[in-house]
Design an enzyme around this catalytic site. Structure first.
Site, PDB file in Angstrom:
ATOM      1  N   ASP A 182       0.876  -1.169   0.000  1.00 13.64           N
ATOM      2  CA  ASP A 182       0.000   0.000   0.000  1.00 13.64           C
ATOM      3  C   ASP A 182       0.917   1.225   0.000  1.00 13.64           C
ATOM      4  O   ASP A 182       2.104   1.118   0.311  1.00 13.64           O
ATOM      5  CB  ASP A 182      -0.878  -0.044   1.260  1.00 13.64           C
ATOM      6  CG  ASP A 182      -1.670   1.238   1.432  1.00 13.64           C
ATOM      7  OD1 ASP A 182      -2.305   1.670   0.470  1.00 13.64           O
ATOM      8  OD2 ASP A 182      -1.636   1.801   2.552  1.00 13.64           O
ATOM      9  N   ASP A 198      -1.559  -0.896   6.060  1.00 13.13           N
ATOM     10  CA  ASP A 198      -1.783  -0.375   7.405  1.00 13.13           C
ATOM     11  C   ASP A 198      -3.182   0.139   7.634  1.00 13.13           C
ATOM     12  O   ASP A 198      -3.510   0.572   8.740  1.00 13.13           O
ATOM     13  CB  ASP A 198      -0.787   0.762   7.697  1.00 13.13           C
ATOM     14  CG  ASP A 198      -1.173   2.042   6.977  1.00 13.13           C
ATOM     15  OD1 ASP A 198      -1.634   1.947   5.826  1.00 13.13           O
ATOM     16  OD2 ASP A 198      -1.021   3.122   7.574  1.00 13.13           O
TER      17      ASP A 198
END
Length: 781
Positions: free
Chosen positions: A467, A668
């Protein structure tokens, strides 16, 4: 006992397990109890965790099942904390090791005495000892004894024989009584274990020798040598006891990391209540309590600093060697060490909800988990002991009926050597010990791996997907520019106030950047109604009568809003590596906001390390494709895909897996949750969202991207150790059993002494544990 409630877990302490066969037998027995959904037995910890389906099955039934299987069990007391339980286990192993060393020394010493004292009872000539080792000793020792201690040969043969039998029986009973009780108890309950093999082997040697002493005529009539092998029974038993002691000490070392971690948590805490400072038990701290932390003290519970400033040593949790500065608003974690300053903080997580407890829980789960590689060893162990007994009987028959120089004693001792050399314990310890040591090492470096299965999967990773926001970047973006369209009904400040009001309810890092910008300008935020959020897309709401949408271009377009008027500006923002946030007001695109986040300092080094490991890297971002590509170029990431919502990230992972790739996903946020679960390995940063942390297989407590190549490297080394351990265990038994049976005798005239077989068996499991312990010290590449 209380009935186990639906989905409840019952934890048991199980005593008497010695090898993988024991573990498998206990697990089968527990799983056969009505109402049991799943049972996991931990050989290293001597415990079992049973998950119930929710029927009225009582813990009494589980205890009875373990007892009926031939082992002792007790329900774990809920009032004993995990640290105390681990300390007790370590003390038990240390005590077991001490007893084993003392018992083995005495038994081996008595074995040496028996070897010397049995010389006058041995045959000489054509019917010399069937034990190769004893035969060689006789050639060397017998002439020396006749010259040095002639009185030994003048003792009545019966007196000497029965004296040795009594000495041997006492030594076997006191030194190895637990082995015989365990071995024959397993047989009574329809099973067999390593102790069964030892009991049969040493028992056969003792009974043969006792028969030679008690019924000499029977041997003489049949022309069978009246050799006695009391020393063989004692030597074998002594080496088995020594191996058990070494194994117990090594097992204690595998649990040391967990025990040391749990010992970090202090027992007492100082709290403020009603204006008074009270010294209370740490377990009595309540959520919201103000905890006072003085210089040099350890943090009793997790919390958020409300007053004061200091530096804390968090190395025991994160592996970070430098003290971490703490001030108002910062989080502190239980078990960390305060330096010189004083702090007051609000307790935010207690007991099992704290970071320290979470680490301990993951390490315990890793110890109890079953790696896929272990299943092969478990399947073999389930039939191993019965197969060895059959092989021993076959060995005896072949020697007795087919050997040209057939000697009953030789047939017996070949059969005994087969029983003794077999080592199911090595197979049972091959994988779990490697997993436990690797989990401990990872925890010391701030890497939490959820079990052996995750470790083994990580070793096969071929592609690592990241990400962007909060993962490759610091997750603290800043507003850099606002551009209004000609359709905007408000000015720049009013636009920021509208956007910040809607984003105030969002958890995305970009929302915080917009709120910070509004606070810096002292803008008043209006009340929001009709709020709605789309994960990975954007948010909407009504503010002061204005209907506002904030998010990706595709989010606005799905609402029927035309955004092409801002395309050129969005492209310029993307080329600069900024994220373009589209805003519409009352159905018209009204603004484009540029938000830029800084890359993590270690991001470039992380990608370079992964490429050196031969891994493919990929960026999966909810940001615009152009911005994602700009970040990828800067870091050297091979492929970048932008504009992805949570479902599209999930599809990207599955697409790679369909192409044969083994994918690790690093993220996250909430929108990373599905991809983290679907990936072969999910890795979450320690500062990430709770959803990401729960979904991931690996948590990086240190919030350091370099933990990604480290955990993959650790998994590779661990898998290599597992393979080495299993290869040794299989090779030892595959080669050792035929050699013990006499496979080398026709060609080379070599036979394996049961005493040597006992020593080899003892060394085998110790080598496996020792090889696993190397994981704690193998340097990073």
């Amino acid at each position: 006992m209380n009935a186990a409630s639906a989905g409840a877990e019952v934890e048991l302490d199980v005593r008497g397990m010695t090898c993988a066969s024991c573990q498998a037998h206990v697990q089968r027995s527990l799983q056969a109890v009505p109402g049991v959904a799943e049972a996991k037995v931990d050989l290293l910890a001597g415990s079992a965790t049973v998950r119930m389906r929710g029927t009225e099955t009582h813990a009494d039934a589980l205890l009875a099942a373990v007892h009926d299987a031939g082992y002792e069990a007790s329900e774990r007391r809920p009032d004993v904390d995990v640290a105390e339980r681990e300390r007790q286990r370590e003390q038990e192993l240390a005590s077991e090791a001490r007893r084993g060393f003392v018992a083995s020394a005495l038994v081996l010493a008595l074995g040496a005495v028996a070897m010397v004292a049995s010389m006058p009872l041995m045959s000489h000539g054509d019917h010399a000892s069937a034990d190769p080792l004893l035969g060689w000793v006789m050639e060397v020792l017998d002439p020396a004894l006749r010259r040095g201690v002639p009185w030994l040969y003048q003792i009545d043969r019966d007196v000497l024989g029965f004296g040795l039998a009594s000495l041997t029986a006492l030594a076997m009973g006191f030194g190895g009584g637990h082995i015989y009780r365990s071995g024959f108890a397993a047989v009574r309950h329809g099973s067999a274990n390593m102790h069964t093999l030892v009991a049969i082997g040493t028992g056969a040697a003792f009974l043969w020798s006792l028969a030679a002493v008690s019924a000499p005529t029977w041997f003489e009539v049949r022309g069978i040598a009246r050799d006695v092998y009391f020393e063989a029974a004692l030597m074998i038993l002594g080496f088995v006891l020594l191996g058990g002691a070494l194994e117990a000490r090594a097992k204690g070392r595998t649990t040391a990391d967990l025990r040391a971690l749990l010992d970090l948590s202090p027992k007492r805490a100082r709290v403020l209540r009603d204006g008074k400072e009270l010294d209370v038990d740490a377990a009595e701290v309540r959520l919201g309590d103000t905890v006072v932390l003085r210089p040099g003290e350890r943090v009793p519970v997790d919390g958020e600093v409300v007053d004061g400033a200091s530096s804390l040593d968090e190395s025991m949790l994160t592996g970070e060697s430098m003290p971490v500065a703490k001030a108002a608003g910062d989080h502190v974690f239980g078990g960390t060490q305060n330096a010189r300053g004083s702090l007051r903080y609000r307790a935010t997580a207690l007991g099992s909800n704290g970071v320290l407890a979470r680490i301990a829980r993951v390490m315990q789960e890793a110890r109890a988990s079953t790696a896929p590689m272990q299943s092969l060893g478990d399947r073999i162990s389930a039939v191993f002991v019965p197969a060895v007994v059959v092989a021993s009987i076959a060995t005896f028959g072949i020697w007795w009926y087919f050997a040209e120089d057939a000697v009953l004693g030789r047939a017996l001792f070949a059969a005994v050597a087969v029983l003794i050399i077999a080592c199911p314990c090595a197979m049972g310890l091959a994988v779990p010990t490697a997993v436990v040591v690797a989990a401990g090492r990872g925890a010391r470096e701030g890497i939490l791996v959820k079990g052996g299965e995750a470790l083994e999967r990580a070793a096969g990773i071929t592609t690592v997907a990241f990400d962007k926001t909060g993962t490759l970047t610091l997750g603290r973006p800043k507003l850099s520019e606002i551009r209004l369209s000609t359709a905007s009904p408000v000015d720049e400040s009013e636009m920021l106030a509208l956007v910040a009001a809607v984003e105030a309810r969002s958890e995305h890092p970009l929302a915080e950047a917009l709120l910070d910008a509004a606070r810096q300008r002292n803008l008043a935020l209006g009340d929001v109604t009709e709020f709605a959020a789309e994960v990975g897309g954007g948010v909407r709401g009504t503010v002061n009568g204005w209907h506002v949408l904030v998010g990706q271009r595709t989010y606005l377009e799905r609402a029927g809003i035309e955004c092409s008027v801002l395309d050129d500006m969005a492209a310029r923002f993307a080329e600069q590596g900024s994220t373009a946030v589209h805003v519409s007001v009352d159905g018209q695109v009204a603004a484009l906001i540029a938000v830029r986040d800084r890359l993590r300092p270690e991001a470039s080094e992380t990608i370079a390390a992964l490429r050196r490991m031969g891994l493919r890297t990929l960026l999966l971002s909810g940001d615009q494709p152009a911005a994602a590509r700009a970040i990828a170029r800067e870091l050297g990431i091979e492929d970048a895909r932008g504009g992805l919502v949570a479902e599209q990230k999930l599809e990207a992972i599955r697409e790679l897996q369909a192409q044969g790739e083994r994918v690790a996903m690093v993220g996250d946020g909430i929108n990373d949750g599905p991809a983290l679960v679907a990936a072969d390995i999910g890795v979450a940063l320690g500062t990430g969202n709770d959803v990401a942390l729960e979904a991931a297989d690996v948590n990086l407590l240190r919030n350091d991207l370099l933990g990604v190549p480290r955990v993959l490297e650790l998994s590779r080394v661990t898998r290599r150790t597992m393979v080495q351990n299993l290869a040794w265990a299989f090779a030892f038994n595959t080669l050792g059993i035929p050699i013990a049976a006499g496979a080398l005798y026709p060609s080379f005239g070599l036979l394996l002494s049961p005493v040597i077989a006992g020593a080899a068996m003892a060394v085998s499991s110790v080598l496996v544990v020792g090889n696993s312990l190397r994981l704690a010290h193998v340097p990073r590449q």
